[in-house]
Design a protein around this motif. Structure first.
Motif, mmCIF file in Angstrom:
data_model
loop_
_atom_site.group_PDB
_atom_site.id
_atom_site.type_symbol
_atom_site.label_atom_id
_atom_site.label_comp_id
_atom_site.label_asym_id
_atom_site.label_seq_id
_atom_site.Cartn_x
_atom_site.Cartn_y
_atom_site.Cartn_z
ATOM 1 N N ILE A 104 78.453 60.367 50.565
ATOM 2 C CA ILE A 104 78.271 61.629 51.294
ATOM 3 C C ILE A 104 77.398 62.583 50.484
ATOM 4 O O ILE A 104 76.473 63.203 51.004
ATOM 5 C CB ILE A 104 79.636 62.282 51.607
ATOM 6 C CG1 ILE A 104 80.381 61.445 52.644
ATOM 7 C CG2 ILE A 104 79.461 63.713 52.115
ATOM 8 C CD1 ILE A 104 81.825 61.851 52.843
ATOM 9 N N LYS A 105 77.691 62.682 49.211
ATOM 10 C CA LYS A 105 76.966 63.623 48.362
ATOM 11 C C LYS A 105 75.556 63.172 48.036
ATOM 12 O O LYS A 105 74.750 63.958 47.562
ATOM 13 C CB LYS A 105 77.728 63.868 47.070
ATOM 14 C CG LYS A 105 78.985 64.664 47.310
ATOM 15 C CD LYS A 105 79.739 64.936 46.033
ATOM 16 C CE LYS A 105 80.933 65.825 46.350
ATOM 17 N NZ LYS A 105 81.940 65.771 45.276
ATOM 18 N N ALA A 106 75.266 61.899 48.265
ATOM 19 C CA ALA A 106 73.927 61.385 47.943
ATOM 20 C C ALA A 106 72.905 61.716 49.027
ATOM 21 O O ALA A 106 71.698 61.629 48.802
ATOM 22 C CB ALA A 106 73.988 59.873 47.750
ATOM 23 N N SER A 107 73.402 62.107 50.177
ATOM 24 C CA SER A 107 72.491 62.368 51.288
ATOM 25 C C SER A 107 71.593 63.562 50.984
ATOM 26 O O SER A 107 72.051 64.594 50.497
ATOM 27 C CB SER A 107 73.298 62.596 52.558
ATOM 28 O OG SER A 107 72.742 63.613 53.353
ATOM 29 N N TYR A 108 70.323 63.402 51.259
ATOM 30 C CA TYR A 108 69.343 64.461 51.028
ATOM 31 C C TYR A 108 69.696 65.685 51.860
ATOM 32 O O TYR A 108 69.588 66.815 51.392
ATOM 33 C CB TYR A 108 67.960 63.934 51.418
ATOM 34 C CG TYR A 108 66.795 64.734 50.892
ATOM 35 C CD1 TYR A 108 66.358 65.882 51.550
ATOM 36 C CD2 TYR A 108 66.112 64.330 49.740
ATOM 37 C CE1 TYR A 108 65.280 66.608 51.073
ATOM 38 C CE2 TYR A 108 65.025 65.050 49.272
ATOM 39 C CZ TYR A 108 64.613 66.191 49.936
ATOM 40 O OH TYR A 108 63.540 66.907 49.471
ATOM 41 N N GLU A 109 70.106 65.430 53.083
ATOM 42 C CA GLU A 109 70.445 66.545 53.974
ATOM 43 C C GLU A 109 71.640 67.327 53.448
ATOM 44 O O GLU A 109 71.701 68.550 53.559
ATOM 45 C CB GLU A 109 70.728 66.038 55.390
ATOM 46 C CG GLU A 109 69.495 65.466 56.082
ATOM 47 C CD GLU A 109 68.356 66.469 56.202
ATOM 48 O OE1 GLU A 109 68.624 67.678 56.333
ATOM 49 O OE2 GLU A 109 67.189 66.045 56.143
ATOM 50 N N PHE A 110 72.596 66.608 52.886
ATOM 51 C CA PHE A 110 73.760 67.265 52.300
ATOM 52 C C PHE A 110 73.322 68.162 51.142
ATOM 53 O O PHE A 110 73.745 69.302 51.022
ATOM 54 C CB PHE A 110 74.747 66.193 51.810
ATOM 55 C CG PHE A 110 75.954 66.745 51.108
ATOM 56 C CD1 PHE A 110 75.994 66.849 49.723
ATOM 57 C CD2 PHE A 110 77.058 67.160 51.837
ATOM 58 C CE1 PHE A 110 77.100 67.358 49.065
ATOM 59 C CE2 PHE A 110 78.180 67.665 51.187
ATOM 60 C CZ PHE A 110 78.201 67.764 49.801
ATOM 61 N N MET A 111 72.453 67.636 50.296
ATOM 62 C CA MET A 111 71.979 68.396 49.142
ATOM 63 C C MET A 111 71.172 69.604 49.590
ATOM 64 O O MET A 111 71.265 70.689 49.019
ATOM 65 C CB MET A 111 71.122 67.495 48.256
ATOM 66 C CG MET A 111 71.977 66.558 47.426
ATOM 67 S SD MET A 111 71.064 65.205 46.628
ATOM 68 C CE MET A 111 69.591 65.944 46.087
ATOM 69 N N ARG A 112 70.395 69.419 50.625
ATOM 70 C CA ARG A 112 69.574 70.522 51.124
ATOM 71 C C ARG A 112 70.451 71.666 51.606
ATOM 72 O O ARG A 112 70.194 72.834 51.356
ATOM 73 C CB ARG A 112 68.684 70.025 52.261
ATOM 74 C CG ARG A 112 67.579 70.992 52.654
ATOM 75 C CD ARG A 112 67.216 70.866 54.128
ATOM 76 N NE ARG A 112 66.809 69.544 54.534
ATOM 77 C CZ ARG A 112 65.541 69.136 54.627
ATOM 78 N NH1 ARG A 112 64.573 69.949 54.297
ATOM 79 N NH2 ARG A 112 65.261 67.922 55.037
ATOM 80 N N LYS A 113 71.523 71.288 52.328
ATOM 81 C CA LYS A 113 72.441 72.315 52.831
ATOM 82 C C LYS A 113 73.070 73.093 51.681
ATOM 83 O O LYS A 113 73.215 74.316 51.744
ATOM 84 C CB LYS A 113 73.552 71.683 53.671
ATOM 85 C CG LYS A 113 73.094 71.255 55.038
ATOM 86 C CD LYS A 113 74.267 70.889 55.950
ATOM 87 C CE LYS A 113 73.785 70.490 57.317
ATOM 88 N NZ LYS A 113 73.569 69.027 57.451
ATOM 89 N N ASN A 114 73.450 72.379 50.639
ATOM 90 C CA ASN A 114 74.025 73.037 49.469
ATOM 91 C C ASN A 114 73.031 73.995 48.842
ATOM 92 O O ASN A 114 73.368 75.113 48.459
ATOM 93 C CB ASN A 114 74.410 71.996 48.404
ATOM 94 C CG ASN A 114 75.734 71.361 48.707
ATOM 95 O OD1 ASN A 114 76.478 71.849 49.534
ATOM 96 N ND2 ASN A 114 76.018 70.273 48.040
#
Lengths: 158, 262
Positions: A104-114
């Motif tokens: 889950i944390k590896a997703s680029y979209e997840f990181m972008r949101k953070n």
């Protein structure tokens, strides 16, 4: 579709904290569980036959749903096809949880949101945009209203 | 190795926004001609197709482990993605300086590794800001000095090669530099904090530069463009002529004005 295979294979060889032998089953009916070396590098999940240098395949971990199936098994569903899942059998519940979390944390979209969250919050708390010092505050990918922004066609190139 | 393409194309077409798109010329390795392609950058993936409306994607370039370089010796407004020894170099040319700058900048900050470092750094800044929020001390405008933080940001070449080798454990002493490129919206503080603005041109420990491809080390090509121009001089003129010739022999696909190279 062409892709930079050699470079992607090279990427798959980079060290990774999340690399383990798991039981992997494909999404199609009739697919069976096979022992695979599964490795998470950036937002790709590579899977190898044990002791082989080149991965069999690479799964991009974007727009996918990761779920716990039972105490030691997790699944990943792609293409919004909830029925077509890849299954991964782990050795322990703890390992299973670690994999789910990492994917889950590896997703680029997840990181972008953070990133957008931090940017907004830091600006709110300090009055300053933390991206300014890096000269990237105008990059589209870091915009706060990212989800609503329409991307203008770049016709200035010609 | 099988790349599950449907997953990539699905991601491309889903609702999350595109980071950049536009026409660029892509150099064919075999015959050194340039072909115009429509590029779409999303996350750490650079897709390309013939035209924006096309459903058929020609290809994708995964942007991990590459350095972004200016390559003025190749063609005007040229840049490249260099993956390192034994691996590919993708060469592109834009239609004008602004487009070139814009793409170079976007590609420099596109990798997963870069974003990962950035998020980490901002996470720390956030924690600090939260803690200081309750403090009664008045904050000076330089309260968030970059020297407070261990992580700085560099040209893609540095970040991806150095970081990827270390895996996920980034040492606090990793020093990086901002690729501050002058744009129309100029960052208020960046020139002072980041004097080395040619970081993206001369990565310190990225893949070795190809001979002849580098501007003079140690000066900012954007500030001293006239110097750079003089330096390449005849080379640029020659490359331009060759490129123009190869453009003319390319199939007639452009219905827009030809690039003004005058």
């Amino acid at each position: 579709m062409r892709f930079n295979e050699k470079e992607l294979v090279s990427l798959s060889r980079q060290p990774s904290e999340m690399a383990a032998e798991l039981g992997m089953r494909g999404p199609k009916k009739g697919d069976v569980v096979k022992k695979r070396l599964v490795k998470l590098v950036v937002n790709f999940l590579f899977y190898f036959r044990t002791d082989e240098e080149e991965p069999i395949g690479a799964l991009l971990l974007e727009q996918c749903r990761v779920e716990k199936e039972d105490s030691q098994t997790f699944s990943i569903a792609f293409l919004d096809e909830a029925e077509r899942k890849y299954l991964f059998e782990c050795d322990s519940e703890e390992q299973c949880g670690e994999w789910i979390d990492s994917i889950i944390k590896a997703s680029y979209e997840f990181m972008r949101k953070n990133l957008i969250f931090y940017r907004t919050e830091i600006h709110r708390l300090t009055g300053k945009d933390p991206l300014e010092q890096y000269g990237i505050s105008d990059e589209t990918r870091f915009q706060v209203s990212n989800g609503l922004q329409l991307m203008p066609r770049d016709t200035s190139s010609l | 190795m099988k790349l599950h393409e449907k997953i990539l194309t699905h991601y491309l077409s889903c609702t999350s926004p595109v980071d950049k798109e536009g026409y660029l010329y892509k150099k064919k390795e075999r015959n050194a001609t340039y072909q115009r392609r429509w590029f779409v950058l999303k996350a750490n993936l650079l897709f390309y197709q013939e035209r924006p409306a096309d459903r058929h994607l020609l290809g994708v370039i995964v942007l991990e482990g590459c350095a972004v370089r200016r390559a003025e010796a190749d063609a005007q407004f040229a840049f490249s993605l260099v993956f390192g020894p034994g691996l590919k170099t993708y060469r592109f040319a834009a239609g004008d300086r602004q487009t070139q700058e814009s793409w170079v900048k976007a590609l420099l900050s596109a990798s997963h590794c870069y974003l990962s470092l950035l998020v980490r750094d901002l996470g720390r800044q956030y924690e600090e800001a939260k803690q200081q929020q309750g403090s009664s001390e008045s904050r000076s405008s330089s309260a968030l000095k970059p020297s407070t933080y261990s992580f700085l940001f560099t040209a893609q070449g540095l970040t991806t090669t150095a970081v990827v080798r270390e895996g996920r454990s980034f040492s606090a002493s990793t020093v990086l530099q901002a690729p501050s490129i002058p744009t129309k919206v100029v960052a208020k503080k960046s020139p002072k904090l980041w004097p080395r603005r040619n970081a993206y041109v001369t990565p310190l420990n990225g893949p070795a530069p190809l001979y002849g491809e580098w501007p003079l080390v140690g000066f900012d090509p954007l500030e001293d463009f006239s110097k750079l121009h003089d330096y390449y001089g005849q080379e640029v003129k020659k490359a331009r002529e060759e490129w123009l010739r190869s453009r003319q022999t390319e199939e007639e696909r452009s219905d827009e004005d030809l690039i003004d190279l005058g």
